[in-house]
Design a protein around this motif. Structure first.
Motif, PDB file in Angstrom:
ATOM      1  N   LEU A   1       0.905  -1.280   0.199  1.00 11.30           N
ATOM      2  CA  LEU A   1      -0.037   0.170  -0.082  1.00 11.30           C
ATOM      3  C   LEU A   1       0.802   1.243   0.123  1.00 11.30           C
ATOM      4  O   LEU A   1       0.701   2.233  -0.564  1.00 11.30           O
ATOM      5  CB  LEU A   1      -0.742   0.089   1.246  1.00 11.30           C
ATOM      6  CG  LEU A   1      -2.203  -1.030   1.056  1.00 11.30           C
ATOM      7  CD1 LEU A   1      -2.716  -1.258   2.356  1.00 11.30           C
ATOM      8  CD2 LEU A   1      -2.902  -0.655   0.087  1.00 11.30           C
ATOM      9  N   ILE A   2       1.883   1.353   0.750  1.00  8.60           N
ATOM     10  CA  ILE A   2       2.800   2.365   0.559  1.00  8.60           C
ATOM     11  C   ILE A   2       3.272   2.451  -0.769  1.00  8.60           C
ATOM     12  O   ILE A   2       3.485   3.521  -1.066  1.00  8.60           O
ATOM     13  CB  ILE A   2       3.968   2.022   1.676  1.00  8.60           C
ATOM     14  CG1 ILE A   2       3.421   2.345   2.949  1.00  8.60           C
ATOM     15  CG2 ILE A   2       5.260   3.004   1.586  1.00  8.60           C
ATOM     16  CD1 ILE A   2       4.510   1.989   4.308  1.00  8.60           C
TER      17      ILE A   2
ATOM     18  N   ASP B   1       2.038   1.565  -3.384  1.00  7.11           N
ATOM     19  CA  ASP B   1       1.035   2.178  -4.133  1.00  7.11           C
ATOM     20  C   ASP B   1       0.792   3.657  -4.080  1.00  7.11           C
ATOM     21  O   ASP B   1       0.599   4.466  -4.951  1.00  7.11           O
ATOM     22  CB  ASP B   1      -0.392   1.404  -4.172  1.00  7.11           C
ATOM     23  CG  ASP B   1      -0.249   0.098  -4.671  1.00  7.11           C
ATOM     24  OD1 ASP B   1       0.357  -0.425  -5.111  1.00  7.11           O
ATOM     25  OD2 ASP B   1      -1.144  -0.711  -4.132  1.00  7.11           O
ATOM     26  N   GLY B   2       0.905   3.902  -2.706  1.00  7.08           N
ATOM     27  CA  GLY B   2       0.632   5.357  -2.440  1.00  7.08           C
ATOM     28  C   GLY B   2       1.688   6.211  -3.006  1.00  7.08           C
ATOM     29  O   GLY B   2       1.438   7.258  -3.621  1.00  7.08           O
ATOM     30  N   LEU B   3       3.074   5.906  -3.083  1.00  8.57           N
ATOM     31  CA  LEU B   3       3.957   6.444  -3.734  1.00  8.57           C
ATOM     32  C   LEU B   3       3.553   6.435  -5.085  1.00  8.57           C
ATOM     33  O   LEU B   3       4.126   7.637  -5.678  1.00  8.57           O
ATOM     34  CB  LEU B   3       5.453   5.881  -3.228  1.00  8.57           C
ATOM     35  CG  LEU B   3       6.161   5.904  -1.863  1.00  8.57           C
ATOM     36  CD1 LEU B   3       6.999   5.045  -1.680  1.00  8.57           C
ATOM     37  CD2 LEU B   3       6.729   7.249  -1.640  1.00  8.57           C
TER      38      LEU B   3
ATOM     39  N   TYR C   1       1.144   6.103  -7.068  1.00 10.52           N
ATOM     40  CA  TYR C   1      -0.208   6.935  -7.434  1.00 10.52           C
ATOM     41  C   TYR C   1       0.160   8.413  -7.341  1.00 10.52           C
ATOM     42  O   TYR C   1      -0.095   9.576  -7.974  1.00 10.52           O
ATOM     43  CB  TYR C   1      -1.418   6.614  -6.783  1.00 10.52           C
ATOM     44  CG  TYR C   1      -1.908   5.238  -7.327  1.00 10.52           C
ATOM     45  CD1 TYR C   1      -2.414   5.287  -8.657  1.00 10.52           C
ATOM     46  CD2 TYR C   1      -1.961   4.229  -6.388  1.00 10.52           C
ATOM     47  CE1 TYR C   1      -2.718   4.041  -9.309  1.00 10.52           C
ATOM     48  CE2 TYR C   1      -2.475   2.895  -6.934  1.00 10.52           C
ATOM     49  CZ  TYR C   1      -3.094   2.714  -8.305  1.00 10.52           C
ATOM     50  OH  TYR C   1      -3.709   1.905  -8.827  1.00 10.52           O
ATOM     51  N   GLY C   2       0.596   8.705  -5.908  1.00 15.98           N
ATOM     52  CA  GLY C   2       0.743  10.122  -5.801  1.00 15.98           C
ATOM     53  C   GLY C   2       1.806  10.926  -6.693  1.00 15.98           C
ATOM     54  O   GLY C   2       1.672  11.721  -7.283  1.00 15.98           O
TER      55      GLY C   2
ATOM     56  N   ALA D   1       4.011   7.644   6.073  1.00 13.98           N
ATOM     57  CA  ALA D   1       3.747   6.269   5.950  1.00 13.98           C
ATOM     58  C   ALA D   1       2.256   5.904   5.880  1.00 13.98           C
ATOM     59  O   ALA D   1       1.633   5.338   5.178  1.00 13.98           O
ATOM     60  CB  ALA D   1       4.432   5.376   6.905  1.00 13.98           C
TER      61      ALA D   1
ATOM     62  N   LEU E   1       0.616   7.468   3.106  1.00  9.97           N
ATOM     63  CA  LEU E   1       0.791   6.686   1.834  1.00  9.97           C
ATOM     64  C   LEU E   1       0.033   5.230   1.954  1.00  9.97           C
ATOM     65  O   LEU E   1      -0.902   5.043   0.864  1.00  9.97           O
ATOM     66  CB  LEU E   1       2.299   6.240   1.783  1.00  9.97           C
ATOM     67  CG  LEU E   1       3.219   7.542   1.409  1.00  9.97           C
ATOM     68  CD1 LEU E   1       4.434   7.110   1.569  1.00  9.97           C
ATOM     69  CD2 LEU E   1       2.896   7.744   0.169  1.00  9.97           C
ATOM     70  N   ILE E   2      -0.230   4.785   3.230  1.00  6.84           N
ATOM     71  CA  ILE E   2      -1.020   3.617   3.010  1.00  6.84           C
ATOM     72  C   ILE E   2      -2.673   3.887   2.975  1.00  6.84           C
ATOM     73  O   ILE E   2      -3.608   3.395   1.907  1.00  6.84           O
ATOM     74  CB  ILE E   2      -1.014   2.953   4.497  1.00  6.84           C
ATOM     75  CG1 ILE E   2       0.221   2.209   4.586  1.00  6.84           C
ATOM     76  CG2 ILE E   2      -2.181   1.825   4.660  1.00  6.84           C
ATOM     77  CD1 ILE E   2       0.602   1.681   6.226  1.00  6.84           C
TER      78      ILE E   2
ATOM     79  N   ASP F   1      -3.465   6.460   0.995  1.00  4.94           N
ATOM     80  CA  ASP F   1      -3.706   6.685  -0.639  1.00  4.94           C
ATOM     81  C   ASP F   1      -3.545   5.418  -1.313  1.00  4.94           C
ATOM     82  O   ASP F   1      -4.709   5.292  -2.309  1.00  4.94           O
ATOM     83  CB  ASP F   1      -2.245   7.416  -0.889  1.00  4.94           C
ATOM     84  CG  ASP F   1      -2.399   9.071  -0.593  1.00  4.94           C
ATOM     85  OD1 ASP F   1      -3.188   9.189   0.172  1.00  4.94           O
ATOM     86  OD2 ASP F   1      -1.369   9.543  -0.759  1.00  4.94           O
ATOM     87  N   GLY F   2      -2.983   4.405  -0.917  1.00  3.27           N
ATOM     88  CA  GLY F   2      -2.832   3.089  -1.537  1.00  3.27           C
ATOM     89  C   GLY F   2      -4.244   2.426  -1.441  1.00  3.27           C
ATOM     90  O   GLY F   2      -4.627   1.899  -2.431  1.00  3.27           O
TER      91      GLY F   2
ATOM     92  N   TYR G   1      -6.805   4.671  -3.626  1.00  2.51           N
ATOM     93  CA  TYR G   1      -6.400   4.670  -5.197  1.00  2.51           C
ATOM     94  C   TYR G   1      -6.781   3.221  -5.608  1.00  2.51           C
ATOM     95  O   TYR G   1      -7.530   2.842  -6.768  1.00  2.51           O
ATOM     96  CB  TYR G   1      -5.014   4.741  -5.597  1.00  2.51           C
ATOM     97  CG  TYR G   1      -4.895   6.200  -5.501  1.00  2.51           C
ATOM     98  CD1 TYR G   1      -5.524   7.108  -6.398  1.00  2.51           C
ATOM     99  CD2 TYR G   1      -4.014   6.840  -4.658  1.00  2.51           C
ATOM    100  CE1 TYR G   1      -5.213   8.470  -6.322  1.00  2.51           C
ATOM    101  CE2 TYR G   1      -3.583   8.155  -4.777  1.00  2.51           C
ATOM    102  CZ  TYR G   1      -4.237   9.112  -5.339  1.00  2.51           C
ATOM    103  OH  TYR G   1      -4.002  10.254  -5.682  1.00  2.51           O
TER     104      TYR G   1
END
Lengths: 200, 200
Positions: free
Chosen positions: A155-156, A158-160, A162-163, B152, B155-156, B158-159, B162
């Motif tokens: 997830l981290i 993914d977050g990175l 996508y962001g 962190a 980001l989780i 966000d993950g 998304y």
DNA sequence: GTCTATAACTTGATAGAC
DNA sequence: GTCTATCAAGTTATAGAC
């Protein structure tokens, strides 16, 4: 694609001498990423690739064929990336996190382009993204042996991804662009947590 | 929300008696989310909202006005969400993580719709997303007092957001749809790590 | 407020010259 | 291989009836 001594190593991903076909594919991916699916018209792609619309349609007979070209390129780049991550000396997880933020690599561009297509309701593109994510998750799971932690790591990542892909420029102070030292901190945090959980 | 039977809620976000204006906005956001920006044409929106194109254009004089309507709705919903998160008994971080996955709420729909617009190169939509992210990050930072951990966590979040928004249906076993118990595990993990880092 | 009709333009694709 | 027409369908927006 026939590869003869006269027509040299025609690696379809990033040929040394960029063929027209590749320039078109580059232009399509670039437009998708920079301006979205609606802006990636045949006209715009042809202009960006430096050919006419007719010339473009000689290489890719339809827009669908153009999309298929991007998806195939992505699949090849993901396969390579998976090998690179597995072989990384720093460890798969650190390597994955560090490579998550889009920095303009060929893989990044292909991923962003495919994301745009996926969001335009293209189910083939969605499948391609899922396949890539599955491959990466598998590596992380093998590395940590911890499903919950692996999910958090994915997830981290993914977050990175996508962001950086979707909100690229001019961020505000609060969520200001992550520096490489921020990423270092993040990797350290993950490493510590991984050690703690596996140590117990 | 002070809404009495005599004085039904007339706020512009989700009135009980859905006005034509609101139905149009709903239809636009829905189409953006389900089928992407390209599919959200005036024709399609009008049909989905049950009006003619002319009828639609009476309420929103242009497509730009339609977009502005969605962005305004998002801003209102985010403001509410921020208050709800701050007031949550379970703690802001747990509340944020639990509400990250798109479940079809009005806020989710507005967020997804705005994401689609942002990816179609609409800079106003990008700004709106950044503003929302900043607000959430601020809450998390206040709660944990730890910038690295806060990142962190964001980001989780966000993950989760998304992933659920962009790859909605039929996931493979590996990254199979996260169950609520998976989310519980994730929240536990974050809670533990937060305690460890603040305790030291 | 809501509709139909229509204008002006864009988009994907075909045909055929070079 | 690459180009210039050209076309049918779709898209935003306007005009004016009801």
């Amino acid at each position: 694609m026939p590869a003869t001594p006269e027509n040299p190593p025609t690696d379809s991903v990033a040929p040394a001498a960029s063929s027209t076909r590749d320039r078109i594919l580059d232009a399509f991916a670039e437009l998708l990423g920079e301006h979205g699916e609606r802006a990636a018209t045949l006209d715009a792609v042809a202009a960006a690739a430096g050919v006419s619309k007719g010339g473009l349609l000689y290489h890719f007979g339809s827009k669908e064929a153009l999309i298929a070209g991007v998806l195939q390129r992505l699949a090849e780049l993901v396969a390579r990336d998976v090998e690179a991550i597995r072989a990384s000396p720093a460890g798969p997880v650190a390597q994955l996190i560090r490579s998550s933020m889009a920095t303009g690599s060929a893989l990044d561009k292909a991923l962003v382009a495919t994301s745009r297509l996926a969001q335009a309701s293209n189910s083939t593109a969605r499948d391609a993204l899922r396949a890539a994510n599955d491959a990466w998750y598998q590596i992380v799971l093998e590395s940590t042996g911890d499903p919950v932690l692996s999910r958090a790591i994915m997830l981290i990542s993914d977050g990175l991804a996508y962001g950086s892909a979707f909100l690229p420029e001019s961020m505000t102070p609060e969520t200001a662009e992550l520096t490489s030292s921020d990423i270092d901190d993040l990797v350290d945090l993950i490493t510590e947590v991984t050690a703690q959980r596996s140590g117990h």
